[in-house]
Design an enzyme around this catalytic site. Structure first.
Site, mmCIF file in Angstrom:
data_model
loop_
_atom_site.group_PDB
_atom_site.id
_atom_site.type_symbol
_atom_site.label_atom_id
_atom_site.label_comp_id
_atom_site.label_asym_id
_atom_site.label_seq_id
_atom_site.Cartn_x
_atom_site.Cartn_y
_atom_site.Cartn_z
ATOM 1 N N PRO A 203 -18.906 7.154 -31.865
ATOM 2 C CG PRO A 203 -21.221 6.914 -31.635
ATOM 3 C CD PRO A 203 -19.926 6.215 -31.338
ATOM 4 C CE1 TYR B 103 -11.530 20.808 -39.407
ATOM 5 C CE2 TYR B 103 -13.707 21.134 -40.323
ATOM 6 C CZ TYR B 103 -12.891 20.765 -39.271
ATOM 7 O OH TYR B 103 -13.442 20.347 -38.085
ATOM 8 C CB CYS C 210 -10.172 41.440 -36.832
ATOM 9 S SG CYS C 210 -11.204 42.650 -36.016
ATOM 10 C CD GLU C 211 -7.695 35.965 -39.395
ATOM 11 O OE1 GLU C 211 -7.614 35.647 -40.611
ATOM 12 O OE2 GLU C 211 -6.709 36.178 -38.684
#
Ligand SMILES: *Cc1c(COP(=O)(O)O)cnc(C)c1O
Length: 421
Positions: free
Chosen positions: A281, A323, A350-351
């Protein structure tokens, strides 16, 4: 059931003394989960080991805590092994994973002592055999197979096309037999058995039941048709946590006891000499015990959205951009107020994709308010970058109402230290 979180007055104090963004782990909760794994993943029929998957979050403090609670470790690089060694973890407690271990990583691990390598492919095995001859040191070997069971959250399937980059497809019997023979021929390598790992954030215990069925069919063939003794089985990780109030994963106790019961049944029915069962885990040990505390900055409204900008973002948590991971947050500065507004929580990078939470329910929020994002403890810090030259946040462990810094904030000077021009 609401998500739990640390005492807001402690959070405010941490923000005051350590600044933001800051990652906060509830050490009591982490240790509790570790204890739950160790107590519930037990059998009278074989030895059991819980390996903490270091890639979820690694620093000396978490490694020491895991070692104290009786866990072993899964590491995937020389860097992770180096950190574990610095925390005092010996080679025999380390299982070295990865699909392209470099010659240097392999050699360093051999020199560290008698540990365990999970071999991913034939080329790597040749490298390991050559290294063993050169270093003249023992190593336990598991072979990673791809059982063709894939699981992600609610979907799990048995696939016919086993084209993952990890492990040898369970169908490639000749390859696997050759690999076992090569291990047997080496004076330094001891063949233990097999490893498989079927995915992440797996909410359905049935997916593990399917993995166990497929793996034991395979072990049966290896033992009873090929005449090879298999003593070890590692079933990998992938246990789910609560990111939002809607998530409802099975408890650690339920997952562990089901896996143990199914494996015991298989061992008895097929009369297999399994001596050691392992799980790995990562996320479920640290994920929902970890939080990120940000300060709200400027706001902006468009026709369809109200934005709140925070003083971190994709540099400290890439998962939403990478994701579409979903998170929930709360306004710690107005913890009693009703969450009657919907905001988009955007980072400062900056995206355009640097949006941490697309629709966050919060009370009316003002610049300077403290925003706590839940369940950022796994694959947040470990995937953090210096994009836009943002320093990585400090990491703080809380226990009750006390706290201590375990990783200091990365400074501009730290980043410039690599610049040798
Ligand atoms: C990533 C990984 C784990 C841990 O997965 P979690 O989803 O964090 O539990 C365990 N074993 C292997 C081989 C892995 O690649």
């Amino acid at each position: 059931m609401p998500l739990t979180y640390p005492n807001p007055s402690v959070l405010k104090e941490i923000a005051d003394t350590c600044g933001t963004p800051v990652m906060i782990y509830d050490e009591d909760a982490v240790r509790n989960t570790m204890k739950e794994y160790v107590t519930n993943f037990k059998s009278d029929m074989f030895e059991t080991n819980v390996l903490y998957a270091s890639k979820a979050f690694l620093c000396k403090a978490i490694a020491k805590a895991a070692a104290e609670e009786g866990l072993h470790f899964d590491a995937v690089s020389g860097g992770e092994i180096f950190c574990l060694a610095k925390a005092g973890v010996p080679a025999e407690k380390i299982h070295f994973h990865g699909n392209n271990k470099t010659p240097r990583e392999i050699e360093d691990f051999f020199r560290m002592g008698h540990g365990h390598i999970i071999v991913d492919n034939e080329d790597e095995l040749n490298l390991i055999i050559a290294t063993a001859e050169r270093v003249k040191s023992q190593m336990d070997i598991l072979i990673r197979v791809n059982p063709g069971v894939e699981a992600h959250t609610h979907e799990y399937i048995a696939t016919a096309t086993k084209d993952s980059k990890f492990g040898v497809s369970i169908d490639k019997e000749e390859t696997i037999r050759n690999m076992i023979n090569s291990v047997a021929e080496s004076d330094y390598l001891n063949f233990g058995g097999f490893h498989s790992h079927i995915g992440s954030q797996i909410l359905e215990v049935e997916a593990f039941a399917m993995e166990i069925r497929v793996m034991f069919d395979f072990l049966d063939k290896v033992a009873n048709s090929w005449g090879v003794t298999v003593e070890e089985l590692d079933l990998g990780g992938g246990f789910a946590i609560r990111y939002t109030e809607e998530d409802n994963p099975p408890s650690t106790e339920e997952v562990c006891s089901r896996i143990i019961a199914l494996c015991e049944e298989e061992v008895v029915q097929r009369k297999l000499p399994i001596k050691r069962l392992m799980i790995e885990p990562g996320r479920s040990v640290v994920g929902d015990a970890g939080y990120t505390l940000y300060t709200a900055g400027c706001r902006k409204s468009t026709d369809s959205r109200e934005y709140i900008f925070i003083d971190g973002g994709m540099a400290d948590n890439i998962r939403p951009a990478l994701y579409d991971a979903v998170y929930t947050c709360r306004n710690i500065s107005r913890d009693e107020a009703e969450a009657d507004r919907t905001y988009a929580i955007a980072g400062k990078c900056c995206e355009s994709g640097d949006i941490l939470i697309k629709e966050a329910s919060l009370p009316e929020t003002a610049p300077g308010d403290l925003i706590l994002v839940h369940a950022t403890g796994a694959y947040g810090y470990s995937m953090a970058s210096n994009y836009n030259r943002l320093g990585r946040p400090a990491v703080v462990f809380t226990s009750g109402d006390t706290y201590r810094t375990v990783l200091r904030r990365e400074t501009y000077e730290d980043m410039m230290a690599l610049d040798v021009e």
